[in-house]
Design an enzyme around this catalytic site. Structure first.
Site, PDB file in Angstrom:
ATOM      1  N   GLY A  41      40.739  58.256  56.427  1.00  6.58           N
ATOM      2  CA  GLY A  41      39.305  58.118  56.716  1.00  6.58           C
ATOM      3  C   GLY A  41      38.941  57.970  58.184  1.00  6.58           C
ATOM      4  O   GLY A  41      39.482  58.654  59.061  1.00  6.58           O
ATOM      5  N   ILE A  42      38.029  57.057  58.423  1.00  5.50           N
ATOM      6  CA  ILE A  42      37.464  56.866  59.766  1.00  5.50           C
ATOM      7  C   ILE A  42      38.563  56.488  60.766  1.00  5.50           C
ATOM      8  O   ILE A  42      38.592  56.978  61.897  1.00  5.50           O
ATOM      9  CB  ILE A  42      36.377  55.758  59.731  1.00  5.50           C
ATOM     10  CG1 ILE A  42      35.235  56.140  58.785  1.00  5.50           C
ATOM     11  CG2 ILE A  42      35.851  55.474  61.135  1.00  5.50           C
ATOM     12  CD1 ILE A  42      34.241  55.000  58.506  1.00  5.50           C
ATOM     13  N   GLY A  43      39.473  55.615  60.336  1.00  7.07           N
ATOM     14  CA  GLY A  43      40.519  55.138  61.245  1.00  7.07           C
ATOM     15  C   GLY A  43      41.464  56.247  61.683  1.00  7.07           C
ATOM     16  O   GLY A  43      41.802  56.353  62.872  1.00  7.07           O
ATOM     17  N   SER A 168      29.097  47.533  58.422  1.00 12.29           N
ATOM     18  CA  SER A 168      28.305  48.336  57.486  1.00 12.29           C
ATOM     19  C   SER A 168      26.836  47.920  57.510  1.00 12.29           C
ATOM     20  O   SER A 168      26.507  46.756  57.790  1.00 12.29           O
ATOM     21  CB  SER A 168      28.871  48.103  56.085  1.00 12.29           C
ATOM     22  OG  SER A 168      27.949  48.513  55.113  1.00 12.29           O
ATOM     23  N   TYR A 181      31.728  42.161  49.341  1.00  8.49           N
ATOM     24  CA  TYR A 181      32.000  43.047  50.481  1.00  8.49           C
ATOM     25  C   TYR A 181      31.105  42.671  51.668  1.00  8.49           C
ATOM     26  O   TYR A 181      31.573  42.480  52.789  1.00  8.49           O
ATOM     27  CB  TYR A 181      31.751  44.496  50.060  1.00  8.49           C
ATOM     28  CG  TYR A 181      31.841  45.531  51.176  1.00  8.49           C
ATOM     29  CD1 TYR A 181      33.077  45.900  51.699  1.00  8.49           C
ATOM     30  CD2 TYR A 181      30.696  46.151  51.682  1.00  8.49           C
ATOM     31  CE1 TYR A 181      33.167  46.864  52.703  1.00  8.49           C
ATOM     32  CE2 TYR A 181      30.778  47.115  52.680  1.00  8.49           C
ATOM     33  CZ  TYR A 181      32.009  47.464  53.186  1.00  8.49           C
ATOM     34  OH  TYR A 181      32.094  48.415  54.176  1.00  8.49           O
TER      35      TYR A 181
HETATM   36  N1  LIG Z   1      32.850  55.003  54.096  1.00  8.40           N
HETATM   37  C1  LIG Z   1      31.691  54.375  54.307  1.00  8.40           C
HETATM   38  O1  LIG Z   1      30.631  54.794  53.800  1.00  8.40           O
HETATM   39  C2  LIG Z   1      31.648  53.147  55.167  1.00  8.40           C
HETATM   40  C3  LIG Z   1      30.390  52.645  55.556  1.00  8.40           C
HETATM   41  C4  LIG Z   1      30.324  51.508  56.344  1.00  8.40           C
HETATM   42  C5  LIG Z   1      31.509  50.909  56.766  1.00  8.40           C
HETATM   43  N2  LIG Z   1      32.719  51.415  56.377  1.00  8.40           N
HETATM   44  C6  LIG Z   1      33.935  50.739  56.821  1.00  8.40           C
HETATM   45  O2  LIG Z   1      34.750  51.686  57.460  1.00  8.40           O
HETATM   46  C7  LIG Z   1      36.093  51.218  57.446  1.00  8.40           C
HETATM   47  C8  LIG Z   1      37.036  52.364  57.107  1.00  8.40           C
HETATM   48  O3  LIG Z   1      36.799  52.795  55.776  1.00  8.40           O
HETATM   49  P1  LIG Z   1      36.885  54.319  55.319  1.00  8.40           P
HETATM   50  O4  LIG Z   1      35.564  54.662  54.772  1.00  8.40           O
HETATM   51  O5  LIG Z   1      37.483  55.170  56.382  1.00  8.40           O
HETATM   52  O6  LIG Z   1      37.842  54.207  54.035  1.00  8.40           O
HETATM   53  P2  LIG Z   1      39.391  54.484  53.802  1.00  8.40           P
HETATM   54  O7  LIG Z   1      39.745  55.885  54.103  1.00  8.40           O
HETATM   55  O8  LIG Z   1      39.669  53.959  52.441  1.00  8.40           O
HETATM   56  O9  LIG Z   1      40.098  53.554  54.897  1.00  8.40           O
HETATM   57  C9  LIG Z   1      40.362  52.198  54.700  1.00  8.40           C
HETATM   58  C10 LIG Z   1      41.549  51.853  55.570  1.00  8.40           C
HETATM   59  O10 LIG Z   1      41.788  50.439  55.488  1.00  8.40           O
HETATM   60  C11 LIG Z   1      43.166  50.241  55.275  1.00  8.40           C
HETATM   61  N3  LIG Z   1      43.423  49.016  54.541  1.00  8.40           N
HETATM   62  C12 LIG Z   1      42.896  48.652  53.345  1.00  8.40           C
HETATM   63  N4  LIG Z   1      43.417  47.488  52.949  1.00  8.40           N
HETATM   64  C13 LIG Z   1      44.280  47.095  53.923  1.00  8.40           C
HETATM   65  C14 LIG Z   1      45.144  45.985  54.085  1.00  8.40           C
HETATM   66  N5  LIG Z   1      45.236  45.024  53.148  1.00  8.40           N
HETATM   67  N6  LIG Z   1      45.888  45.893  55.201  1.00  8.40           N
HETATM   68  C15 LIG Z   1      45.831  46.877  56.141  1.00  8.40           C
HETATM   69  N7  LIG Z   1      45.040  47.948  56.051  1.00  8.40           N
HETATM   70  C16 LIG Z   1      44.285  48.065  54.939  1.00  8.40           C
HETATM   71  C17 LIG Z   1      43.622  51.463  54.463  1.00  8.40           C
HETATM   72  O11 LIG Z   1      45.005  51.706  54.672  1.00  8.40           O
HETATM   73  P3  LIG Z   1      46.180  51.382  53.622  1.00  8.40           P
HETATM   74  O12 LIG Z   1      45.642  51.614  52.260  1.00  8.40           O
HETATM   75  O13 LIG Z   1      47.247  52.332  54.045  1.00  8.40           O
HETATM   76  O14 LIG Z   1      46.542  49.962  53.895  1.00  8.40           O
HETATM   77  C18 LIG Z   1      42.813  52.567  55.117  1.00  8.40           C
HETATM   78  O15 LIG Z   1      43.489  53.090  56.226  1.00  8.40           O
HETATM   79  C19 LIG Z   1      36.125  50.057  56.446  1.00  8.40           C
HETATM   80  O16 LIG Z   1      36.148  48.831  57.148  1.00  8.40           O
HETATM   81  C20 LIG Z   1      34.798  50.187  55.718  1.00  8.40           C
HETATM   82  O17 LIG Z   1      34.330  48.939  55.232  1.00  8.40           O
HETATM   83  C21 LIG Z   1      32.820  52.521  55.591  1.00  8.40           C
END
Ligand SMILES: NC(=O)c1ccc[n+]([C@@H]2O[C@H](COP(=O)([O-])OP(=O)(O)OC[C@H]3O[C@@H](n4cnc5c(N)ncnc54)[C@H](OP(=O)(O)O)[C@@H]3O)[C@@H](O)[C@H]2O)c1
Length: 283
Positions: A41-43, A168, A181
């Site tokens: 994802g974003i990361g 968020s 959340y």
């Molecule tokens: N998508 C949206 O609409 C949205 C909107 C607002 C904010 N955000 C924020 O954006 C950020 C990235 O989310 P994303 O949308 O890109 O989703 P994503 O692809 O699911 O990414 C989430 C990341 O967090 C890591 N992660 C989860 N649990 C973890 C743990 N216990 N220890 C270490 N790493 C962990 C996952 O890696 P592993 O599973 O490999 O550990 C994954 O790399 C999040 O903080 C989310 O709250 C997202």
């Protein structure tokens, strides 16, 4: 260029626009940047963008295979990247990550606190699943506090650094079923706001970005891809912009406005949500 993404970013306002490559290179070139949640994802996209601009990126998450794929892609393109396994919910693993990255690289200039756990669940459905409340807070709040606390002393001692928090819009617009959340995201942000003046004295900046919908694996189960939202490229570019201009906070103008209305008219805001829940039967 993704036209839909670009139109959507126009609606977010000028502070969400793409930054020139030269500016990003000047801001992050030769910096050591730790990106949590860089396995997808974003990361993952942010790590690639920053590595392309010359940063030495340290990728952290639990899924090592996915981290390695991202790191290999970066290195194949001529960039620098290293992968670190960490479960942010495990304090000992967070401490080990801090030790490892400082031993391997001598310093971390920027932390992008991006890893996150999303949970959308009603209060009734949460009753016998309190472990999810605990874990969400461990990943979104306590783990990041421990990580950033571990990395701040070397930033402060060197007189500079930047902590970027991926948050968020739910923080501005608290909504039914998003309590756990939202509270975990708001808790980390409150912590960061409190320490910001203490670390600013030593030249360390903080930024919180209140993202609207970004189409990722996290949002896919909840929101249709047909809804307007950012792509991961767009979201990474916003983080890149934050690294260049180091704003204190980035919130879409319409979220600020709606958040203000929700604060001033909290009763009607909650009543409106309750009505929707009653009509849809999703209490
Ligand atoms: N998508 C949206 O609409 C949205 C909107 C607002 C904010 N955000 C924020 O954006 C950020 C990235 O989310 P994303 O949308 O890109 O989703 P994503 O692809 O699911 O990414 C989430 C990341 O967090 C890591 N992660 C989860 N649990 C973890 C743990 N216990 N220890 C270490 N790493 C962990 C996952 O890696 P592993 O599973 O490999 O550990 C994954 O790399 C999040 O903080 C989310 O709250 C997202």
């Amino acid at each position: 260029m993704n036209v839909t993404n670009d139109i959507y970013r126009l609606l977010l306002g000028p502070s969400w626009s793409r930054v020139a490559s030269a500016r990003l290179e000047a801001a992050v070139g030769d910096r050591v940047v730790l990106v949590t949640g860089a396995s997808s994802g974003i990361g993952a996209r942010t790590a690639e963008l920053l590595a392309g601009a010359g940063a030495n990126v340290l990728l952290a998450a639990r899924r090592v295979d996915e981290l390695t794929v991202v790191a290999d892609r970066i290195m194949a393109a001529g960039g620098r990247a290293s992968a670190y396994r960490v479960d942010l919910a495990e304090p000992a693993e967070v401490d080990r990550l801090v030790e490892e990255v400082l031993a391997d690289h001598g310093r971390v200039d920027v932390v992008v606190n991006n890893a996150g756990k999303s949970i959308r669940r009603s209060l009734a459905d949460t009753a016998d699943r309190f472990h999810d409340v605990t874990r969400t807070n461990a990943v979104n709040y306590l783990g990041p506090v421990r990580l950033v606390s571990g990395l701040l002393p070397q930033m402060r001692a060197r007189g500079g650094g930047h902590v970027v928090n991926v948050s968020s819009l739910t923080v501005d617009l608290p909504s039914a079923h998003w309590a756990v959340y939202t509270a975990s995201k708001a808790a980390f942000e409150a912590w960061l706001r409190c320490v910001a003046p203490e670390i600013r004295v030593d030249g360390v900046a903080t930024t919180s970005i209140h993202f609207p919908l970004v189409h990722t694996a996290m949002s896919a189960p909840t929101y249709s891809t047909r809804l307007p939202g950012l792509t991961v490229d767009g979201a990474a570019e916003v983080i890149g912009r934050a690294l260049v201009y180091r704003p204190r906070v980035l919130i879409p103008w319409w979220v600020r406005l709606a958040g203000l209305v929700a604060d001033v008219a909290q009763g009607p805001y909650e009543a409106g949500q309750a009505r929707v829940l009653r009509i849809t039967g999703r209490t």
